[in-house]
Structures are given as C-alpha cells and as structure tokens.
Motif scaffolding. Structure first.
Motif, short mmCIF file in Angstrom:
data_model
loop_
_atom_site.label_atom_id
_atom_site.label_comp_id
_atom_site.label_asym_id
_atom_site.label_seq_id
_atom_site.Cartn_x
_atom_site.Cartn_y
_atom_site.Cartn_z
N VAL A 42 0.84 -1.18 0.00
CA VAL A 42 0.00 0.00 0.00
C VAL A 42 0.88 1.23 0.00
O VAL A 42 1.77 1.37 0.84
CB VAL A 42 -0.91 0.03 1.25
CG1 VAL A 42 -1.75 1.28 1.26
CG2 VAL A 42 -1.78 -1.22 1.27
N ALA A 43 0.64 2.13 -0.93
CA ALA A 43 1.45 3.35 -1.02
C ALA A 43 1.09 4.28 0.12
O ALA A 43 -0.07 4.52 0.42
CB ALA A 43 1.20 4.04 -2.36
N ALA A 44 2.11 4.79 0.76
CA ALA A 44 1.89 5.74 1.86
C ALA A 44 1.71 7.13 1.30
O ALA A 44 2.27 7.49 0.28
CB ALA A 44 3.08 5.71 2.82
N VAL A 351 -5.07 -1.52 13.48
CA VAL A 351 -5.41 -1.85 12.09
C VAL A 351 -5.15 -3.34 11.84
O VAL A 351 -4.02 -3.81 11.98
CB VAL A 351 -4.57 -1.00 11.12
CG1 VAL A 351 -4.88 -1.38 9.67
CG2 VAL A 351 -4.84 0.49 11.36
N PRO A 352 -6.16 -4.11 11.45
CA PRO A 352 -5.96 -5.53 11.15
C PRO A 352 -5.35 -5.71 9.77
O PRO A 352 -5.33 -4.78 8.95
CB PRO A 352 -7.38 -6.09 11.21
CG PRO A 352 -8.25 -4.94 10.84
CD PRO A 352 -7.57 -3.70 11.37
N ALA A 357 -5.52 -4.33 2.63
CA ALA A 357 -6.01 -4.71 1.30
C ALA A 357 -7.27 -3.92 0.95
O ALA A 357 -7.44 -3.46 -0.19
CB ALA A 357 -6.30 -6.21 1.27
N PHE A 358 -8.14 -3.74 1.95
CA PHE A 358 -9.36 -2.97 1.72
C PHE A 358 -9.03 -1.52 1.38
O PHE A 358 -9.59 -0.93 0.44
CB PHE A 358 -10.25 -3.04 2.96
CG PHE A 358 -11.47 -2.17 2.90
CD1 PHE A 358 -12.47 -2.42 1.99
CD2 PHE A 358 -11.61 -1.10 3.78
CE1 PHE A 358 -13.60 -1.62 1.94
CE2 PHE A 358 -12.73 -0.30 3.73
CZ PHE A 358 -13.73 -0.56 2.81
N ASN A 363 -8.38 3.30 -2.11
CA ASN A 363 -7.42 4.39 -2.14
C ASN A 363 -7.58 5.30 -3.37
O ASN A 363 -7.50 6.53 -3.24
CB ASN A 363 -5.99 3.82 -2.08
CG ASN A 363 -4.95 4.92 -2.01
OD1 ASN A 363 -4.95 5.75 -1.11
ND2 ASN A 363 -4.04 4.91 -2.98
N PRO A 364 -7.80 4.76 -4.58
CA PRO A 364 -7.92 5.63 -5.75
C PRO A 364 -9.10 6.60 -5.69
O PRO A 364 -9.12 7.60 -6.41
CB PRO A 364 -8.10 4.64 -6.92
CG PRO A 364 -7.52 3.36 -6.42
CD PRO A 364 -7.82 3.34 -4.96
#
Length: 517
Positions: A42-44, A351-352, A357-358, A363-364
């Motif tokens: 996941v991009a920060a 955060v699980p 992934a969710f 994110n977009p």
C-alpha cells in the motif's frame, strides 16, 4: 502557512504486520531484491501542515477564489436563492432564460385618394394586439400621360405600429425582495463577519478552490440541512446507547478536539441489534444520532480565523466489522458530502491485516488532500502513534494513556514524564519527599511485561527503608499502577522497574504531594 506544506513524513505506520504487509515510505519506490515475489504494498501518503484561515496570509489565487465565492453567495442572498423552494427555483431559471420579444411590425397600405374615393378602408386592428399607432402620410407624385400632359396624384400611406404585450411570468405580480435573506450554517451567518470566511474556505478546499463547484456544494449542503431539519434535530432526545461507540475525549497537541470511533463495539450483538441496524427505523435513528452528535461538536469549535475549527478522528478498527457494514458506509458518505474539511487528521489504530487490502482498493477514490490526513497503526504501534499526536495524560487508558473517567487524584493539568527502560535492565525513578507529606503517584509501562516494586528511602543515614510495594509482575490487564505513601520524615519513594524482555519499554509516570494525613 499559506499553502499546504508538504513533508516527507510517513503517514502509514503498521510495523507489527508481516513483512509483506508493511507499507513502503513515501516518494521512494525502491524495492529490495528478493527472490520471492511479495504482494503489492500500500502506497503511503505524504502529510501536510494545516493551512491558515487568516485571509491576509492566503496566496493570491486563493484570495481571489474566496472573493469570487463571496460575490456568488451575496448574489444568492440578494435573490433569496437559498430559501427558494425547488419549484420556484426551476421557474426562476426559466424566467432568466433569454426570451425573444415580438418585433415591431409595420403595415403599409397604399390607396389612391382622389381616384379611388370608395376604396375599402384599412383592416381593423386585431384584438390580440395591445396597442397601435396609426400615421397617415400624403405623398404627391408626378406622371406624364400618353398625350404628354402632366398628372399629379396624391398617395396616402397608412403606417400602423403594433406592440406585443409583455411576457407574463410567474414573478410578474411579485415584488423584488426588500433585503437579502439571512442564512446561517453551523451557527455562523454567511457573510456576516470573518468567521464566515473560515466556513467558505472549507468548501473551497473541498473542491480544490474551484469556485463554481464550491458554490454548488454550499447550496446543496444548505438545502440538505433544511430537508434534514438540522435545527430541530439538535433538540431531539435520541438516547445514549451510541456514546460507547462514538465519543469526544480531550484534545491533541495542537488543541483540536479528539473524537474516538470504537467500531468494534458493534461486535456486541445486543448493541448491534437494539440500537443500530436491525430495522429501517433504527438505522434512521443511528444516522440522526450521528449527525446530532457531530453538529453539537462543531458548535463548540472556534471559527475565528486563528481559532481551531477542525477535529481529530481516531478510528479503532479492533474487532471492527469487515470491511465495514453497509450502513456505516452510508453514514460516512453522508458526513463526507455535508461536512467538508472538518477533519484535521484521521488516525486509524489497531489496524488488522485485512484493512490494508481494503484500503488499497478504495485508495484511488480519495483525493491526495484526503489521503494526506490518514495515519495507520497496527496493534503494537497504537499507543506510540497516539502519543505522537496526543499527550499521554489525555489518551484514554484503553489506548495506553493515563486518562480515565471518575474521580482521580490527577487531572489533565498534571503533566506526565516518560523514561525509557532498556532491554533486560532495571530502571529506578525517584519521587522526592523534602518534608513530611503524603506522596501520590501513578505510572504506566507501554507494552507492560515488566516487574514493578516501590520502597521509601529516608534521608537520615540511620533510617530504615520501608517496602511500599513488593516486586511483582505487571500484566496487560493492569492499565495503571497507582500508589500512595505517608512520609513521616524527609526522604524519597523509589519506583523500580525491571524489563525482562529483549525490547525497550517506555514508562510514563507523574506524582504530587498532598496534605499530610
């Protein structure tokens, strides 16, 4: 701080998940060589410093946008557009469309006056025409007969000028409003003072300073607030069941109120069924309670240009429904559409693994501005992350701080000191008693897994050490270590912590002297 000041601070902190799930740092896409392919990370997002609401400190393009929006708002207030019913608004839009008026028509009737005395008169005026002007013009012309004699004829021209009656509109009989309408939002009258600028800047920032889009959003929000009957909603009694899920607690280090959202509470089936989503009526009540809660919280904010007009949201994802209940998403969407730029920071804790992934999927759909406010922390980093933004004395005990409800010896004004306990080492803290008094203290070890003991050591060389607390193991179930000792002579209370783990620990403590008992 005129514009967004971008920093290279990493906004995603989840170090307690497997290596493949860790988030790579911003602005760097370097991938370490690894023969085993890893899942895409996941991009920060980069974070920015909160912008100023002082108009004089805004960049010129933003000042111009604010002026343009204020002009549009003033025109709308003058025309009473904010209070016009939808049907009248549509009629008004039709009325404002350019209309083509009937042109003036001229009828030319030519008759020979002398030679044709009995000629038929001009046509009678048509009844649908409002008024006519009739003008007779005598024109003399010369002609030559076949025998060469001159002949003079008089020709009468009748010019009829007609005008079509003015267009009839729905507003023909209505008088223009005598004065602009008064519209308030979150208790702030629009354009009344500089607090209104703070409100309008929220809408501009939510639409990237696109003036027309910000104005449309403002009108939509005001219309929604009237339809939702916000003013009467504030007076409704909607119960207190949801207060264990959503509640305000303290402020962050910049003075923003902090709102905690413990979604895991919905794991309680009784709460879930009885107060939230079991039927349509309860779903509506949940939405109304959430809006009421937010409205009351916003009314407590300071909307002056140098005040605090945003909130920090802490979202506890422990035992949270995955990937959030549909009803919760509906609430989030409602808040996003009608409460622009009221969040200074979104901190996600506990955060699980599945949430990464969710988040990657959704994110977009977030703007860069929104993503820059997100901070994520896994279970082992929750307390450390909260302490980065909120002082420990204001963090609730369930999240590693020392703040708890009920009567306590200490208040939020009693500041906390922190020390680091090295791995496999003993660490002592001295609490001085320069005179006979009663010492009161409390401490907490982040991460627990230590041994703790306390003793009183008198200043006199011939004095005797008194064991206050025998050394014992501190477990995770014990949130705060509390102690009290009546010092009959000068000396000190020594707190001893022994860290048996291979990781360093942080201990938080505070103490004070009370009247001699």
């Amino acid at each position: 701080m005129a514009e967004e000041t971008l920093k290279t601070e990493v906004a995603v902190v989840v170090s307690d998940v497997p290596e493949a799930e860790k988030v790579e740092t911003c602005n760097k896409e370097t991938v370490l060589p690894d023969p085993v392919p890893e899942p895409e990370k996941v991009a920060a997002s980069i974070s920015f410093k909160e912008e100023t609401n002082i108009v004089g400190q805004l960049p010129d393009p933003q000042k111009k946008a604010l002026d343009e929006l204020k002009h549009l708002v003033q025109e709308a207030l003058n025309k009473h557009e904010f209070s016009a019913p939808p049907s009248l608004v549509k009629e008004e839009q039709k009325h404002e469309l350019p209309s083509v008026s009937a042109p003036e028509t001229t009828e030319l009737v030519v008759v020979e006056c002398k030679e044709k005395e009995d000629a038929a008169p001009p046509p009678a005026p048509e009844p649908e025409l409002a008024e006519k002007e009739v003008t007779e013009v005598i024109v003399k012309t010369e002609s030559i007969d076949e025998d060469g004699a001159k002949k003079i004829e008089a020709i009468q021209e009748t010019i009829v000028k007609t005008e079509q009656p003015p267009l009839q509109t729905a507003f023909a009989a209505e008088e223009a409003p005598f004065s602009p309408e008064q519209v308030s939002i979150w208790g702030i009258p629009l354009l009344a003072d500089e607090r209104s600028d703070v409100i309008l800047l929220k809408f501009l920032r939510a639409r990237d300073f696109k003036v027309k889009e910000a104005f449309t959003m403002l009108k939509n929000v005001i219309a929604w607030r009237k339809e939702f009957k916000i003013d009467s909603l504030l007076e409704e009694d909607l119960g207190t069941e949801q207060e264990q899920v959503v509640y305000m607690h303290g402020v962050d280090k910049q003075g923003h109120p902090v709102c905690y959202n413990a979604f895991g509470e919905y794991q309680n089936k009784e709460l879930y069924d009885e107060t939230s989503f079991s039927d349509e009526e309860k779903r509506k009540k949940l939405i109304r309670w959430r809006i009421q809660f937010l409205e009351k919280s916003i009314r407590k904010l300071d909307f002056s240009p140098d005040g605090v007009s945003t909130i920090v949201q802490v979202n506890d994802l422990k035992y949270s429904p995955a990937p959030f209940k549909k009803e919760l998403r509906q609430v989030f969407q409602l808040l996003q559409d009608n409460y622009p730029e009221f969040v200074a920071k979104q901190v996600f804790i506990n955060v699980p693994w599945w949430y990464l992934a969710f988040y990657k999927m959704i994110n977009p759909f977030f703007t860069q501005r929104t993503k820059s406010k997100f901070v994520f922390a896994g279970p082992s980093k929750t307390t450390e992350t909260l302490f980065k933004y909120i002082s420990p004395e204001l963090v609730p005990v369930q999240y590693g701080g020392l703040s708890r409800e009920g009567e306590q010896e200490f208040t939020t004004c009693d500041l906390i000191t922190d020390n680091i306990i090295k791995p496999c080492c003993e660490h002592t803290i001295d609490l001085p008693a320069p005179e006979a008094c009663t010492l009161v203290w409390e401490a907490r070890v982040v991460g627990c897994d230590v041994s703790y003991g306390a003793e009183f050591v008198p200043s006199a060389e011939d004095g005797y050490t008194v064991i206050v607390q025998k050394s014992r193991k501190v477990t995770g179930d014990e949130s705060v270590i509390s102690g009290r000792f009546r010092c009959g002579e000068t000396g000190k209370v020594v707190l001893t912590f022994y860290n048996q783990s291979s990781k360093k620990k942080k201990v938080l403590y505070r103490f004070k002297k009370v009247a001699f008992e």
